[in-house]
Design an enzyme around this catalytic site. Structure first.
Site, PDB file in Angstrom:
ATOM      1  N   VAL A 169       1.651  -7.265   5.789  1.00  0.00           N
ATOM      2  CA  VAL A 169       2.399  -7.471   6.755  1.00  0.00           C
ATOM      3  C   VAL A 169       2.383  -6.474   7.898  1.00  0.00           C
ATOM      4  O   VAL A 169       2.305  -5.407   7.831  1.00  0.00           O
ATOM      5  CB  VAL A 169       3.988  -7.381   6.571  1.00  0.00           C
ATOM      6  N   LYS A 184       7.298   2.776  16.857  1.00  0.00           N
ATOM      7  CA  LYS A 184       6.039   3.265  16.767  1.00  0.00           C
ATOM      8  C   LYS A 184       4.957   1.660  16.572  1.00  0.00           C
ATOM      9  O   LYS A 184       3.833   2.129  17.069  1.00  0.00           O
ATOM     10  CB  LYS A 184       5.841   4.313  16.013  1.00  0.00           C
ATOM     11  N   ASN A 197      -1.135  -2.855  12.762  1.00  0.00           N
ATOM     12  CA  ASN A 197      -0.613  -2.867  14.139  1.00  0.00           C
ATOM     13  C   ASN A 197      -1.830  -2.637  15.239  1.00  0.00           C
ATOM     14  O   ASN A 197      -2.003  -3.385  16.224  1.00  0.00           O
ATOM     15  CB  ASN A 197       0.562  -2.162  14.548  1.00  0.00           C
ATOM     16  N   SER A 201       0.919  -1.325   0.079  1.00  0.00           N
ATOM     17  CA  SER A 201       0.008  -0.147  -0.018  1.00  0.00           C
ATOM     18  C   SER A 201       0.684   1.179   0.092  1.00  0.00           C
ATOM     19  O   SER A 201       0.566   2.149  -0.691  1.00  0.00           O
ATOM     20  CB  SER A 201      -1.022  -0.001   1.110  1.00  0.00           C
ATOM     21  N   ALA A 229      -1.198   5.254   4.101  1.00  0.00           N
ATOM     22  CA  ALA A 229      -1.150   5.314   2.720  1.00  0.00           C
ATOM     23  C   ALA A 229      -2.498   5.343   2.146  1.00  0.00           C
ATOM     24  O   ALA A 229      -2.547   6.462   1.239  1.00  0.00           O
ATOM     25  CB  ALA A 229      -0.906   3.745   2.105  1.00  0.00           C
ATOM     26  N   ASP A 254       4.587  10.183  13.590  1.00  0.00           N
ATOM     27  CA  ASP A 254       4.126   8.913  13.241  1.00  0.00           C
ATOM     28  C   ASP A 254       3.597   8.502  14.184  1.00  0.00           C
ATOM     29  O   ASP A 254       2.680   7.626  14.135  1.00  0.00           O
ATOM     30  CB  ASP A 254       5.371   8.487  12.715  1.00  0.00           C
TER      31      ASP A 254
END
Lengths: 340, 546
Positions: free
Chosen positions: A279, A191, A256, A13, A140, A244
């Site tokens: 991932v 992060k 995540n 992405s 993204a 971020d």
């Protein structure tokens, strides 16, 4: 030589979003991905419907599955592959790279076992020196939808920052530069661990107080690790640090975060992971950071807590309780640690 | 690709006194051109010289002081031509002060005299038959490492030799090791304080050494030095820099390098390419000099511990300026086998890449590299200050790594490290200074020392397997008893007080500072972390009742 062609290596992405920006800015892009299906689809439909359907890719973006074709045709190459795949991709790519190439990676992660940063891997696998990292609060999907965003490029070489900035900067996407590669890479990687914790906190039904606590203390432990690795403290206050961290921890879009949320809801990790198409770097990074923190040693209680939930099957609620319990000791530990 | 590398002959340095004037002139012209680009810059340069000389001489009664003050006052009123004349005069003065000489006759004499002198010292009972036998010296000073590569590169480009720096004997022993291995002499810069002794000065002066005045800290002088070095490299003179800048005070391996002179290598490489060569033609050879005992150890570690500010860093009177001490040192320590190991590391290019025997660079995956590509700006080879500064920093990092990998651990380092780190563990609350002043009433039992040496050696063996460092034969294969005995022997040979002495009930530490000094050679390898509990850094935790 066609050196004005820009390379993008990795068709996930974020790679697709970067290719989109480059294409929209009028650059010719060679866009490498492993998946032949996705490649064909992009060249035919101008869309990567598997990873980022929101993005419409300009006609001068040419998708390819031939990695060897990237080096000879592109002087600037963006690398956007999962962290565990970077070494192999860089090695293959490296056969066609020379000292004039500029490599900018947007890979979040630290190599397990060696604790090497992605820029170090690029340095080892290629002859290139002009290496940079792109990192910032960049979901993204939002970038693809042209929401106002910004990112940071860190490199020891002003030339790299300049090249990245000239290529990517456009209305709605600002590019900042700095020379702290280590801090930028650590901020971007660590992060993801905090995002898992944030998802968990929200999944457990906690509100903004808890989120703020988590983010602030999370940033402290990321910065602590960064300083031990030679980073500049200020970097963590920037886009690739707190920026971020906020975007990832507040966004239910983030992979995540979703893992954390679902763990809090009682799902088991293997079940969650098996259902994901992309991932989630945070899982791997948690293990690596936890080990690294113990080796240095650096006190990273939140990371340790997430580690216990992910790999030692402790319940999120119990870990949170124990984290709250040790707070007083944490305070004492920190004042002792600052003496050094 | 490397067909038309700089044509260098082994005898290049023999032409130094022929080319001397030309070189000086070239340095003068380049410096003058670079400093007179704008009237503003010219005034800044002069102002900087005058200001820093006035500051340096302020306390002295030097007649120069008035001259500088006068220049400083009049600078604003001087016209462009007068400023340029003044600058030219200054540059000429500094160039002449720097430029070295090389006298082949002195060289031939010295290369014969040094081994004879050394053999004399090594075999006090005069034996004329053995006098001219070089092997006597050869047995004592071991030279190892990438000598073959070095030999093949010597005619393929200009070499920059970068050794670690512990002692004023370094340039002499390296010079000797080059000679003994059939390599030509290298040009090097030496602190002016080394020229004070007329005899040493005579030899240094005529063996290619150039003078560096470390009290002149202004940009103009530093630039003259750099330009001189660059011109020499471009002309194919193999050069030697001590990248640590000064002798390591603490005994540690250099980790922070002075990059100024190193940068002249890249500048010369760029010029070579711009002049039409197909290859930068400059190779960098890291090298470590490993002493069982260091001539100036006592003064150096004292200085390290005192840290008395900048001026103390130029030691003008230490063991190396006293002939009796040198005599003592050479006779006693070099008389033992393997008391000194010089190890040449793998040659690097200007970016820290490995170079093969043909002079071709390879990346870490072994792929050949066309190094010209590093220097492209657009499609042209050009200097680029920010980029080039980073290249030099990276080269420096590779040199530091090579220093660590090629450091040869000797018994004195191992035993000092084992004992000192044992003490550190035994007194976890003590800072460095407290540790050093610790009264050593109780000797350490031999068993304790053997156990500690064994522990550390085990870790060193593991590190050596990862090629993180190199071990001497004795350290690798000796029994702990042999190692400790050998170290005891060395420690008792030369220093004012033996570092360590055997007493009835074990081993008595006699000089904690020297123990720290020899221990320091092995810090920074992470051995501390492998087997021992990691503590907070030294000198930061106070004793509780302090």
């Amino acid at each position: 030589m066609g050196q004005n062609v820009v390379g993008v290596v990795g068709g996930g992405s974020w790679g697709t979003a970067i290719a989109q920006i480059l294409g929209d800015n009028g650059h010719t892009v060679r866009f490498w991905m492993r998946d032949a299906e996705v490649c064909r689809a992009i060249n035919q439909t101008r869309r990567n419907s598997k990873y980022l359907p929101q993005a419409i890719l300009a006609p001068q973006i040419i998708a390819t599955t031939e990695l060897a074709s990237i080096g000879p045709s592109c002087r600037v190459i963006f690398l956007v592959v999962p962290s565990h795949g970077l070494r192999a991709v860089a090695r293959e790519l490296g056969d066609h790279l020379d000292g004039a190439h500029i490599l900018i990676h947007a890979v979040k992660g630290i190599e397990p076992g060696t604790y090497k940063l992605m820029s170090q891997i690029l340095r080892e696998e290629t002859c290139c020196r002009k290496i940079g990292v792109l990192s910032g609060p960049n979901l993204a999907k939002e970038v693809a939808l042209h929401h106002p965003s910004a990112t940071a490029i860190a490199s020891r070489f002003a030339e790299v920052i300049e090249a990245g900035r000239n290529l990517l900067w456009c209305h709605g996407f600002r590019v900042y530069g700095n020379d702290d590669v280590v801090g930028t890479e650590i901020g971007g990687s660590a992060k993801n661990v905090m995002a898992i914790a944030a998802g968990m906190a929200q999944g457990l039904g906690f509100g903004m107080n808890t989120m703020a606590l988590l983010l602030t203390r999370g940033l402290t432990e990321i910065a602590r690790l960064g300083l031990a690795k030679g980073a500049d403290a200020q970097t963590f206050q920037g886009l690739s640090g707190i920026g971020d961290l906020m975007a990832t921890c507040f966004s239910p879009l983030s992979r995540n975060y979703q893992i954390g949320w679902r763990l809090a809801k009682g799902e088991a990790l293997p079940d969650i992971l098996s259902g994901m198409t992309q991932v989630a770097e945070g899982v791997r990074t948690t293990r690596t950071l936890h080990e690294l923190a113990r080796t240095i040693p650096i006190y990273m209680p939140i990371t340790a807590g997430v580690y216990r939930i992910l790999f030692e099957k402790e319940a999120p609620k119990d870990v949170l309780e124990s984290l709250l319990d040790v707070t007083r000791n944490v305070y004492e530990f920190e004042s002792a640690a600052t003496i050094k | 690709m490397v067909k038309d590398l700089v044509a260098v002959t082994e005898e290049k340095i023999f032409r130094l006194n022929v080319e001397r004037e030309q070189i000086a002139h070239e340095v003068l012209e380049r410096e003058l051109a670079s400093k007179t680009r704008t009237p503003h810059e010219l005034e800044l340069v002069l102002n900087d010289v005058a200001f820093s000389e006035i500051a340096r001489l302020a306390e002295s009664a030097s007649p120069k002081l008035a001259e500088w003050q006068s220049l400083y006052r009049h600078l604003g009123k001087m016209n462009q031509a007068a400023k340029e004349a003044e600058l030219k005069r200054l540059i000429a003065h500094y160039v002449n002060d720097v430029v070295g000489n090389f006298n082949p006759r002195v060289y031939r004499f010295a290369t014969r005299a040094v081994p004879i002198g050394l053999s004399l010292l090594l075999r006090p009972q005069l034996n004329f038959r053995r006098l001219l036998d070089l092997s006597t010296v050869r047995g004592r000073i071991c030279v190892e490492g990438e000598l073959e590569l070095l030999r093949s590169l010597i005619n393929k480009g200009t070499l920059i030799l970068v050794p670690t720096h512990l002692s004023n004997l370094d340039s002499i022993v390296v010079g000797w090791s080059l000679y003994a291995n059939g390599l030509p002499p290298f040009i090097y810069g030496a602190g002016k304080n080394l020229f004070f002794n007329p005899l040493i000065s005579f030899f240094m002066h005529n063996l290619g050494a150039y003078r560096v005045e470390r009290n002149w800290r202004f940009t103009l002088y530093k630039d003259v030095l750099k330009t001189y070095s660059q011109v020499l490299l471009e002309r194919g003179y193999h050069s030697l820099f001590f990248p640590g800048g000064t002798r390591s005070r603490s005994g540690e391996i250099e980790r922070k390098l002075k990059l100024g002179l190193l940068g002249t290598g890249l500048a010369a490489g760029i010029r070579n390419l711009q002049a039409g060569l197909s290859h930068p033609g400059i190779f960098v050879v890291p090298c470590t000099i490993n002493y069982q005992l260091v001539l100036e150890a006592e003064t150096l570690i004292d200085d390290h511990l005192k840290r008395e500010g900048q001026s103390r860093y130029i030691i003008e009177d230490d063991e190396s300026s006293r002939f009796s001490r040198i005599w003592d040192y050479v006779r006693k320590t070099l008389a033992l086998d393997a008391s000194l190991i010089i190890r040449y590391g793998a040659p690097l290019d200007l970016w820290g890449n490995r170079v093969d025997a043909a002079g071709i660079s390879h990346d870490r995956m072994g792929r050949p590299i066309d190094t010209r590509r590093y220097l492209l700006v657009g499609d042209e080879i050009k200097a680029s200050p920010q980029r080039d500064a980073e290249y030099v920093i990276e080269l420096g990092e590779q040199i530091v790594q090579a220093f660590q990998q090629n450091t040869v651990v000797l018994v004195t380092h191992l035993v000092a490290y084992a004992i000192f780190s044992f003490l550190r563990r035994s007194y976890p609350q003590a800072d460095l200074y407290t540790l050093i002043r610790l009264p050593q009433e109780e000797p350490l039992s031999s068993e304790t020392v053997w156990r500690e040496v064994d522990l550390v050696r085990g870790q060193l063996l593991r590190k050596a397997e990862e090629a993180a460092l190199t071990l001497s034969e004795q350290v690798r294969k000796g029994t702990v008893e042999e190692i400790v005995n050998a170290a005891l022997h060395y420690f008792s040979m030369y220093h004012q007080r033996p570092v360590l002495r055997r007493v009835a009930s074990g081993l008595q530490i006699m000089d904690m500072k020297l123990l720290l000094y020899y221990h320091n050679r092995l810090t920074g390898y992470g051995i501390e972390r492998l087997g021992y509990q990691a503590g907070l850094p030294l000198a930061r935790v106070r004793l509780q009742d302090d």
